[in-house]
Scaffold this motif. Sequence first.
Motif, PDB file in Angstrom:
ATOM      1  N   GLU A 167       0.879  -1.296   0.067  1.00 18.67           N
ATOM      2  CA  GLU A 167      -0.222  -0.199  -0.061  1.00 18.67           C
ATOM      3  C   GLU A 167       0.876   1.353  -0.113  1.00 18.67           C
ATOM      4  OE1 GLU A 167      -3.751   0.333  -0.187  1.00 18.67           O
ATOM      5  OE2 GLU A 167      -3.265  -1.182   0.985  1.00 18.67           O
ATOM      6  N   MET A 168       1.983   1.163   0.712  1.00 14.44           N
ATOM      7  CA  MET A 168       2.753   2.592   0.934  1.00 14.44           C
ATOM      8  C   MET A 168       3.435   2.893  -0.344  1.00 14.44           C
ATOM      9  SD  MET A 168       4.294   2.087   4.702  1.00 14.44           S
ATOM     10  CE  MET A 168       4.893   3.607   4.896  1.00 14.44           C
ATOM     11  N   GLY A 205     -10.835   4.021   8.127  1.00 11.93           N
ATOM     12  CA  GLY A 205     -12.393   3.726   7.895  1.00 11.93           C
ATOM     13  C   GLY A 205     -12.533   2.274   8.597  1.00 11.93           C
ATOM     14  N   THR A 206     -11.875   1.697   9.374  1.00  9.14           N
ATOM     15  CA  THR A 206     -12.060   0.340   9.671  1.00  9.14           C
ATOM     16  C   THR A 206     -13.035   0.566  10.886  1.00  9.14           C
ATOM     17  OG1 THR A 206     -10.231  -0.136   8.649  1.00  9.14           O
ATOM     18  CG2 THR A 206     -11.337  -2.033   9.965  1.00  9.14           C
ATOM     19  N   ALA A 214     -14.792   3.791  12.196  1.00  9.25           N
ATOM     20  CA  ALA A 214     -16.195   3.861  11.644  1.00  9.25           C
ATOM     21  C   ALA A 214     -17.241   3.912  12.819  1.00  9.25           C
ATOM     22  CB  ALA A 214     -16.570   2.718  10.779  1.00  9.25           C
ATOM     23  N   GLU A 231     -16.629   8.114   8.765  1.00 10.92           N
ATOM     24  CA  GLU A 231     -17.217   8.606   7.533  1.00 10.92           C
ATOM     25  C   GLU A 231     -17.785  10.108   7.464  1.00 10.92           C
ATOM     26  OE1 GLU A 231     -18.221   6.790   4.875  1.00 10.92           O
ATOM     27  OE2 GLU A 231     -17.536   4.950   5.641  1.00 10.92           O
ATOM     28  N   ARG A 266      -8.596   6.698   2.052  1.00  6.80           N
ATOM     29  CA  ARG A 266      -9.188   5.993   2.866  1.00  6.80           C
ATOM     30  C   ARG A 266      -8.164   5.044   3.213  1.00  6.80           C
ATOM     31  NH1 ARG A 266     -14.712   4.882   3.109  1.00  6.80           N
ATOM     32  NH2 ARG A 266     -15.038   3.244   4.862  1.00  6.80           N
ATOM     33  N   GLU A 311      -6.980   1.772   6.079  1.00  7.57           N
ATOM     34  CA  GLU A 311      -7.577   0.452   6.915  1.00  7.57           C
ATOM     35  C   GLU A 311      -6.831   0.859   8.336  1.00  7.57           C
ATOM     36  OE1 GLU A 311     -10.142  -0.865   6.165  1.00  7.57           O
ATOM     37  OE2 GLU A 311     -10.376  -0.854   3.945  1.00  7.57           O
ATOM     38  N   CYS A 312      -7.213  -0.142   9.252  1.00 12.67           N
ATOM     39  CA  CYS A 312      -6.884   0.052  10.612  1.00 12.67           C
ATOM     40  C   CYS A 312      -5.341   0.543  10.669  1.00 12.67           C
ATOM     41  CB  CYS A 312      -7.024  -1.317  11.414  1.00 12.67           C
ATOM     42  SG  CYS A 312      -6.933  -1.149  12.992  1.00 12.67           S
ATOM     43  N   GLN A 313      -5.133   1.464  11.713  1.00 10.67           N
ATOM     44  CA  GLN A 313      -3.917   2.112  11.772  1.00 10.67           C
ATOM     45  C   GLN A 313      -3.503   1.833  13.384  1.00 10.67           C
ATOM     46  OE1 GLN A 313      -4.878   6.431  11.092  1.00 10.67           O
ATOM     47  NE2 GLN A 313      -4.499   5.750   8.713  1.00 10.67           N
ATOM     48  N   GLN A 328      -3.718   9.698   9.972  1.00 11.80           N
ATOM     49  CA  GLN A 328      -2.135   9.931   9.529  1.00 11.80           C
ATOM     50  C   GLN A 328      -2.026  11.068   8.756  1.00 11.80           C
ATOM     51  OE1 GLN A 328      -0.635   5.832   8.955  1.00 11.80           O
ATOM     52  NE2 GLN A 328       0.035   5.868  11.234  1.00 11.80           N
TER      53      GLN A 328
END
Lengths: 465, 204
Positions: free
Chosen positions: B67-68, B83-84, B88, B93, B120, B122-124, B134
Amino acid sequence: MTGGTWQHAPGFYAGDRPQVVTSRFQYEDSYTLERYLATDGYKGLRSALARPASEIHDEVRNATVLGRGGAGFPAGNKWGLMPQGVWPRYLVVNGDESEPGTYKDRLLMERDPHQLIEGCLIASYAAGLSQCFLYIRGEMALAQERIATALNEAYAAGYIGKNILGSKFSLDIVLHWGAGAYVVGEETALIESLEGNRGMPRLKPPYFPAANGLYGQPTIVNNVETLANLPWLLNNGAAAYTAIGTATSPGTRMVAVSGHVNRPGVFEIINGITTFRDLLYGDEFCQGIRNGNDLKAFVPGGGSAPWFTPDQLDLPFEASQVGPAGSMLGSGAIMVMDSTTDIPRAALTLTRFYAHESCGKCTPCREGGTWLERILSRVVDGKGTDADLDQIFEVGESICPGAFPHASNEKLGIAAVPFPYRMNTICFVGPSAYAPVHSALTLFRSEFDARIVKRTMIKVTAVSE
Amino acid sequence: MARLTEENVRLAREIIGRYPKARSATIPLLHLAQEQDGYVTNEAMSHIGELVGASSAEVFGTASFYEMFKFEPVGKYLINICGTMSCALMGAEELMHHAEERLGIKMGSTTADGKFTLERAECQAACTEAPCLQVNYRYRYRVTPDQLDTLIDDLSAGTLSSEIPAHGVVASVRQHIPADRGVGAVAPELVTENPVWLDGKAAL
């Protein structure tokens, strides 16, 4: 000395409980070598080196230090699975924390990097490991900076490298950066990634890391929290360790509780005895559900875990009881949903996560996860039909054949299906896409039905003259 | 925009030297390339391939999984809004909609001035501090729409540049193994004997 929380450790609350891995969180400079040495730092290593390696391995085995990454396998036994006489052996530290709901390894890396480093040294000494790789999730910039600084300090001070503390024990510890992929938290995928490849899980057998891991060599993959336990264990002994917690779940555990509670937080709890009710409602923990609302459901062990409802609140944080009740403790992450929660939408946030994170190697996960996300989105948007709900179960069946675990529910009159499940995929990402939607549909079917577009048959009459 | 600079090649060689096999350095070197140019260029991937003994296609094969790594320019500030589930449940949102309106772009795109990219995420791993985001992988916790506005103002004004480096810089501290302290990586096939401390006796 133990009460309160600190700006520098966001989310962490010490309470009045034993602290095995978080004892230094109270200090703002907890991550420095100076503070570490002033608080018993590297004493465990020194005492370990004064004894034969096999004795240290026995000490860890006797303490039954359970793996804190998700599977809960005892670390001492894991080390013992490596074949005799095959060299070199490697240690890979799993710092790729990214299971939804989980927030503990990052704190341990940011707040006490030397404790983790000392844990790596003790493990490598005990199990005869030649080199250690610290695989840190790429998105955790601060953790990487703290660990890089700590490694540089520890090398300079003689705690890592050649002839550590003047002994015959030598070890390099290498900081490795990840680059963003949830699946890399799976141990064989972690190894693939560390070899410079796409992080796709390997088939077990033959790729059990203990026998055939990094570069095909025996490899131990341990979670950050697991290794962070070792300095305390060496300083205090296995008997003191097992005196905390229960016989099957000794010591403490880091748990993060998030979502609709009054005080979301990270807590080091006594393993095995603390119940979900304690955690959600206890004064020293989350202090109840926000706005005085009722609890609707909670995820007990990270996004991959089947859901619980208030019926399961009195279960302790103990794998041997949570498994038969239909779920798992996983990575110590509880996500709480109050009575205002839109259940299908909440399930979608998790299913979307796993669909997004599928590496694409196994068809049931790659296709099934995407299907589940699409079908569920349709239902959430009010465009779903009854057939869609049936199809969710059909797709789930293709990922996990047979009965899928779920909790019992008195009101619905259903009994629990125990954990674990059977699976058609190499790793747990595929089943994890199904778990939230399966739980939501099983326990809260009416919320889905209410959103379904009812299609009624229209009687068509032939028009005749 | 090109191959790694001389200084980065020196760093790359140092990083490669820590691993028993050079290919293991692929991801760290991709980070180095991204730090140099703000994203990973084709030329850099060929260069990394030369350094670790892989084809540029193999390097791209690895890079594209993660992803990075970005393969075209992104904003100076990459804002990842989680947004996980936990986020959420706590209003992610709303925060995303607010960010889209404020910056006038959709999730996954970059402002015309090249300053901000919105994603967007996912879990950070900051679930108790939801909703979180972030900026170039530096955290902001329990973010309200108002705080997001202030953050964007501060980033635009450059007042956070000491805390938040430009996109591509992951860690501002690097590991260095001193030559006189390091054990040195050995190819696994060259190790045939057990570590010396496994002789049944104490090491000290």
